[in-house]
Design a protein around this motif. Sequence first.
Motif: not given
Length: 107
Positions: A52-75
Motif C-alpha cells: 500500500x502506498x500514498x500518492x499525489x495528486x489525489x485520485x480523480x477517477x477510478x483506478x484501472x485494474x491491471x498491471x501497475x504502470x511505472x514506466x512511460x507514464x503519461x499525463x
Amino acid sequence: MSATTEFPIFIGSRGCTATTRALRAGDLIQTSPGRAHLVLADVTAGADGHASFRVAPRLREPVTVGPLVTSNCRVRMRLMTDDAGANQTVPPVKSSYQIDLCEVLPS
C-alpha cells in the motif's frame, strides 16, 4: 499538495516480490490512461506480496485494474493560455523560455 499531505490517498498493489522495495519515493505510476501520480514514500511489499502506498495528486477517477504502470507514464496537459507557448526565436539562434501547463481534468 498540502491537501494530499493532510489527507493521503492509499493505493494497493499485489504481486510484488515479498519483503522487497516495490517503489521508491518520487516514482511515477499511472493509475488510468492519462493519469500519473507521484509515490510519496518508499514502499516495501509485505510477506504476502501486497503493498500500500500514498500518492499525489489525489485520485480523480477510478483506478484501472491491471498491471501497475511505472514506466512511460503519461499525463494530459495543456497550455495555460493560447499564447503561453509563443517563442519569437528564429533558428539557428538558441534561447530558452518557460511555458505554463496545467493538467487536463476529467469532465
